[in-house]
Design a protein around this motif. Structure first.
Motif, PDB file in Angstrom:
ATOM      1  N   ILE A 136      28.955  51.308  -8.992  1.00  0.00           N
ATOM      2  CA  ILE A 136      27.631  51.493  -8.993  1.00  0.00           C
ATOM      3  C   ILE A 136      27.409  52.890 -10.151  1.00  0.00           C
ATOM      4  O   ILE A 136      28.044  53.274 -10.871  1.00  0.00           O
ATOM      5  CB  ILE A 136      28.302  52.782  -7.652  1.00  0.00           C
ATOM      6  N   SER A 137      26.565  53.810  -9.839  1.00  0.00           N
ATOM      7  CA  SER A 137      26.093  53.998 -10.691  1.00  0.00           C
ATOM      8  C   SER A 137      26.378  55.763 -11.064  1.00  0.00           C
ATOM      9  O   SER A 137      26.794  56.248  -9.689  1.00  0.00           O
ATOM     10  CB  SER A 137      24.128  54.698 -11.232  1.00  0.00           C
ATOM     11  N   PHE A 138      26.102  56.623 -12.084  1.00  0.00           N
ATOM     12  CA  PHE A 138      26.407  57.985 -12.386  1.00  0.00           C
ATOM     13  C   PHE A 138      25.532  58.343 -11.576  1.00  0.00           C
ATOM     14  O   PHE A 138      26.119  59.635 -10.702  1.00  0.00           O
ATOM     15  CB  PHE A 138      26.171  58.054 -13.719  1.00  0.00           C
ATOM     16  N   ASN A 290      36.866  60.863   2.770  1.00  0.00           N
ATOM     17  CA  ASN A 290      35.942  60.727   2.396  1.00  0.00           C
ATOM     18  C   ASN A 290      34.760  60.095   1.173  1.00  0.00           C
ATOM     19  O   ASN A 290      34.179  59.317   1.282  1.00  0.00           O
ATOM     20  CB  ASN A 290      34.938  62.104   3.425  1.00  0.00           C
ATOM     21  N   ILE A 291      34.923  60.510   0.776  1.00  0.00           N
ATOM     22  CA  ILE A 291      34.407  60.685  -1.107  1.00  0.00           C
ATOM     23  C   ILE A 291      34.485  59.278  -0.990  1.00  0.00           C
ATOM     24  O   ILE A 291      33.688  58.078  -1.182  1.00  0.00           O
ATOM     25  CB  ILE A 291      34.877  61.630  -2.193  1.00  0.00           C
ATOM     26  N   LYS A 292      35.795  58.260  -1.236  1.00  0.00           N
ATOM     27  CA  LYS A 292      36.750  57.338  -1.417  1.00  0.00           C
ATOM     28  C   LYS A 292      34.967  56.213  -1.017  1.00  0.00           C
ATOM     29  O   LYS A 292      35.354  55.442  -0.465  1.00  0.00           O
ATOM     30  CB  LYS A 292      37.737  57.285  -1.390  1.00  0.00           C
ATOM     31  N   THR A 293      35.615  57.012   0.687  1.00  0.00           N
ATOM     32  CA  THR A 293      35.470  55.240   2.114  1.00  0.00           C
ATOM     33  C   THR A 293      33.406  55.636   1.390  1.00  0.00           C
ATOM     34  O   THR A 293      33.085  54.329   1.376  1.00  0.00           O
ATOM     35  CB  THR A 293      35.540  56.419   3.083  1.00  0.00           C
ATOM     36  N   VAL A 294      32.570  56.455   1.686  1.00  0.00           N
ATOM     37  CA  VAL A 294      31.656  56.611   1.187  1.00  0.00           C
ATOM     38  C   VAL A 294      31.033  56.257  -0.225  1.00  0.00           C
ATOM     39  O   VAL A 294      30.308  54.966   0.209  1.00  0.00           O
ATOM     40  CB  VAL A 294      30.711  57.725   1.323  1.00  0.00           C
ATOM     41  N   ASP A 300      30.179  47.871  -1.482  1.00  0.00           N
ATOM     42  CA  ASP A 300      29.761  46.655  -0.103  1.00  0.00           C
ATOM     43  C   ASP A 300      28.462  46.705  -0.239  1.00  0.00           C
ATOM     44  O   ASP A 300      27.824  46.127   0.858  1.00  0.00           O
ATOM     45  CB  ASP A 300      30.626  47.147   0.730  1.00  0.00           C
ATOM     46  N   LYS A 301      27.733  47.857  -0.313  1.00  0.00           N
ATOM     47  CA  LYS A 301      25.813  47.900  -0.435  1.00  0.00           C
ATOM     48  C   LYS A 301      25.607  47.623   1.641  1.00  0.00           C
ATOM     49  O   LYS A 301      24.648  47.801   1.693  1.00  0.00           O
ATOM     50  CB  LYS A 301      25.752  46.461  -0.490  1.00  0.00           C
TER      51      LYS A 301
END
Ligand SMILES: NC(=O)c1ccc[n+]([C@@H]2O[C@H](COP(=O)([O-])OP(=O)(O)OC[C@H]3O[C@@H](n4cnc5c(N)ncnc54)[C@H](OP(=O)(O)O)[C@@H]3O)[C@@H](O)[C@H]2O)c1
Length: 340
Positions: A136-138, A290-294, A300-301
């Protein structure tokens, strides 16, 4: 500690020296001193950050508690750079930091130190760092630490199961845009409250039903709806108005809105003995989890951050003003490489 290999010790930063209208009190300067990471901290070269409601509240200091945090009459020198989340690369590492290396791409919230993201370099507590997935992009990553993680935390507290029904208020905002998409990805039926102009965007994020609160009696019409939960990011009225819309054992979770509503719920919800539960957001799950999950849901799109536009640091005061004007849909991202 690795020494800074920077040409000089100063950086570009957007600073505010007094409280007020962001377009008047915020100034982009080139000679703000680069902070030095002490023990357990890292210095992040900021590639992107995002504009949050917290920046709006802090620059205006519209609640007294903010003045207590930032400075009574004006922001203290070390509190003059706002920006509550960052995505970038590690520039230098303080002693005691484990698991990260110089050059790592990372994402973090900077709320604990009350900002720092609206600058070329930001200090981050190592405990708040999350590695950015390469996929994912910055720009996408910068939307997650505050808005994405608050949406995830709020939905966890709603305790919903696939097939349940949630009512999301403030659905068109930064948190709401994640709330709608995360809930849909979990198989939850979403009814979204927003204003007329933002309805088509909210629908495009997957909301099953839209309630345009600008239309007369649209909110009253929800009475008797049997929602399993209400996820409220725009609590500007009494939370009690949702009682007739919730199931007998339904849950109301206040994520944002009026500070005093939040305070009252935090203070008094424990005395509420009814079968419906009214609570304010609490950090029951580590923000980094939570950040990692999001972030993984983006990889995973399953969700896609709703970025309305990408702006330069210079444009941030106007962007904060547009949050005040309520013309923002989803998130505004700041790209530090963009020079306008
Ligand atoms: N506790 C936490 O960890 C945490 C984290 C993030 C955010 N928050 C809080 O959550 C709230 C929402 O954050 P956000 O980033 O989603 O904000 P935002 O992007 O400004 O979105 C808020 C949305 O609420 C709606 N709204 C309804 N009445 C409003 C009013 N009187 N003033 C402003 N907006 C109103 C607006 O949509 P319409 O124009 O469609 O009505 C707006 O899109 C803020 O209060 C923020 O401080 C808390």
């Amino acid at each position: 500690m690795k020494e800074l290999k920077l040409e000089n010790r100063f950086m570009r930063a957007l600073v505010f020296r007094q409280y007020g209208d962001p377009r008047e009190v915020m100034e982009l300067i080139n000679d703000w001193e680069i902070p030095k990471p002490s023990k357990n901290k890292v210095l992040v070269k900021v590639k992107c950050c995002s504009v949050n409601a917290a920046d709006r509240h802090m620059v205006r200091a519209n609640y007294f508690v903010i003045k207590m945090l930032l400075g009574l009459f004006k922001p203290a020198k070390r509190r003059r750079v706002l920006g509550m989340d960052v995505a970038g690369t590690i520039e230098t590492i303080g002693k005691g930091v484990k698991g990260f290396q110089v050059g790592d791409a990372v994402v973090a919230e900077t709320r604990k130190i009350l900002g720092g993201g609206f600058a070329e370099y930001a200090l981050v507590d190592a405990a708040d760092l999350v590695k950015k997935p390469a996929e994912i992009s910055f720009e996408q990553a910068a939307t997650v630490p505050i808005s994405g993680q608050a949406a995830m935390m709020g939905l966890i507290l709603c305790e919903l199961q696939p097939g349940d029904k949630v009512l999301i208020n403030g659905a068109s905002g930064g948190v709401g845009s994640f709330g709608v998409q995360i809930a849909k990805a979990k198989g939850i039926h979403v009814t979204a409250i927003c204003s007329t102009k933002k309805a088509s965007a909210v629908k495009s994020w997957g909301a099953d039903e839209i309630v345009d609160y600008k239309k007369k009696d649209s909110i009253k019409a929800l009475n008797g709806s049997d929602f399993d939960a209400v996820f409220d990011t725009a609590s500007f009225e009494c939370p009690g108005r949702y009682k007739p819309m919730l199931k007998k054992d339904g849950k109301y979770v206040l994520v944002g809105g009026d500070f005093y509503n939040m305070l009252m719920l935090k203070l008094f919800s424990r005395f509420d003995t009814g079968s419906q539960k009214f609570i304010a957001l609490s950090q029951d799950v580590e923000a980094t989890t939570n950040i990692k999950t999001v972030l993984q849901m983006i990889v995973d799109k399953k969700i896609d951050p709703a970025i309305q536009k990408v702006i330069s640091l210079r444009e941030v005061p106007n962007a904060i003003h547009s949050l005040e004007e309520r013309t923002v849909i989803g998130k505004i991202v700041v790209n530090l490489n963009s020079i306008i």
